[in-house]
Design an enzyme around this catalytic site. Structure first.
Site, mmCIF file in Angstrom:
data_model
loop_
_atom_site.group_PDB
_atom_site.id
_atom_site.type_symbol
_atom_site.label_atom_id
_atom_site.label_comp_id
_atom_site.label_asym_id
_atom_site.label_seq_id
_atom_site.Cartn_x
_atom_site.Cartn_y
_atom_site.Cartn_z
ATOM 1 N N HIS A 158 14.167 11.244 39.125
ATOM 2 C CA HIS A 158 12.770 10.371 39.058
ATOM 3 C C HIS A 158 12.364 10.381 37.742
ATOM 4 C CE1 HIS A 158 12.030 10.382 43.208
ATOM 5 N NE2 HIS A 158 10.987 12.006 43.672
ATOM 6 N N HIS A 187 16.530 16.789 40.964
ATOM 7 C CA HIS A 187 15.339 15.547 42.023
ATOM 8 C C HIS A 187 14.297 14.974 41.141
ATOM 9 C CE1 HIS A 187 13.816 13.845 45.967
ATOM 10 N NE2 HIS A 187 13.300 14.660 45.487
ATOM 11 N N GLU A 188 13.474 15.786 40.872
ATOM 12 C CA GLU A 188 12.222 15.773 40.035
ATOM 13 C C GLU A 188 13.064 15.199 39.379
ATOM 14 O OE1 GLU A 188 9.393 15.750 41.195
ATOM 15 O OE2 GLU A 188 9.406 16.048 42.332
#
Length: 227
Positions: free
Chosen positions: A29, A25-26
């Site tokens: 980004h 998820h990170e």
């Protein structure tokens, strides 16, 4: 002894889903920020799919571990936030939206891959198949919950950043000021308020309404279009 062994096996079916869900998820980004012109994550060594680079000792290990050990009805975790210089994104407004939705989008991709693997799981031994099946089912559930949770329109969640980017300037300024207090507000809304109302005999399952039920609908939708 068998009970302890079963607890250990059960815990391992969550380890990989949590690790990959929160760290990818990170990473999403960071890759999105790079695509929109900000290399802050790359310079910080965070532009990587290597989970070790994104692990937060508390959010990735301690909190999920405690929830597992206490038999909590849900699992939650997070990785170290990837640094993003939003002012360097170009075009800025679209860049903010792109960076924000990249994390939940990665979670949905992981859920889709898990559903596909479940549907086409090769035949191993019953024990291995059972472990793989439970691990993949947990991956589907966790990734969908994280995708829905992070898209709630409350800063500093990803959905809050999307709402900030599309809002008129006066409202956007208010939302930006919520970046530091939004998580406290969210915790109060989802966990504290239901606890207080429960003491008064009122059932107010806000987390189920806002996250669990939409995540279940998302799981059913993905399963129907894939299988």
């Amino acid at each position: 002894m068998n009970h302890v062994f079963e607890m250990i096996v059960s815990a391992t079916t969550w380890v990989l889903p949590v690790l990959f869900a929160v760290t990818f998820h990170e990473a999403g980004h960071g890759f999105a920020a790079k695509a929109f012109g900000d290399d802050t994550a790359q310079r910080a060594g965070r532009l990587s799919l290597n989970p070790i680079r994104h692990i937060d000792p508390v959010g990735t290990i301690v909190i999920p571990g405690l929830l597992l050990l206490t038999g909590a009805p849900f699992l939650f975790g997070y990785a170290k936030p990837v640094p993003v210089a939003f002012y360097r994104l170009s075009p800025q407004r679209i860049g903010i939206i792109g960076v924000a939705i990249a994390g939940p989008a990665i979670n949905i991709v992981l859920a889709i891959l898990s559903i596909m693997l479940l549907a086409w799981l090769p035949s191993f031994s019953p024990v291995v198949n059972d472990w793989l099946g439970r691990t993949l089912q947990n991956s589907v559930a966790l990734n969908c919950v994280l995708a829905v949770f992070n898209m709630l329109p409350i800063p500093p969640l990803d959905g809050g950043r999307v709402l900030t980017a599309i809002s008129p300037a006066p409202m956007a300024r208010v939302l930006m000021r919520m970046e530091k207090t939004g998580m406290i507000l969210l915790i109060a809304l989802i966990f504290l308020l239901p606890y207080v109302t429960a003491q008064l005999g009122i059932d107010l399952p806000i987390f189920r309404w806002l996250v669990i039920e939409p995540a279940s609908a998302l799981i059913n939708f993905l399963a129907n279009i894939i299988t």
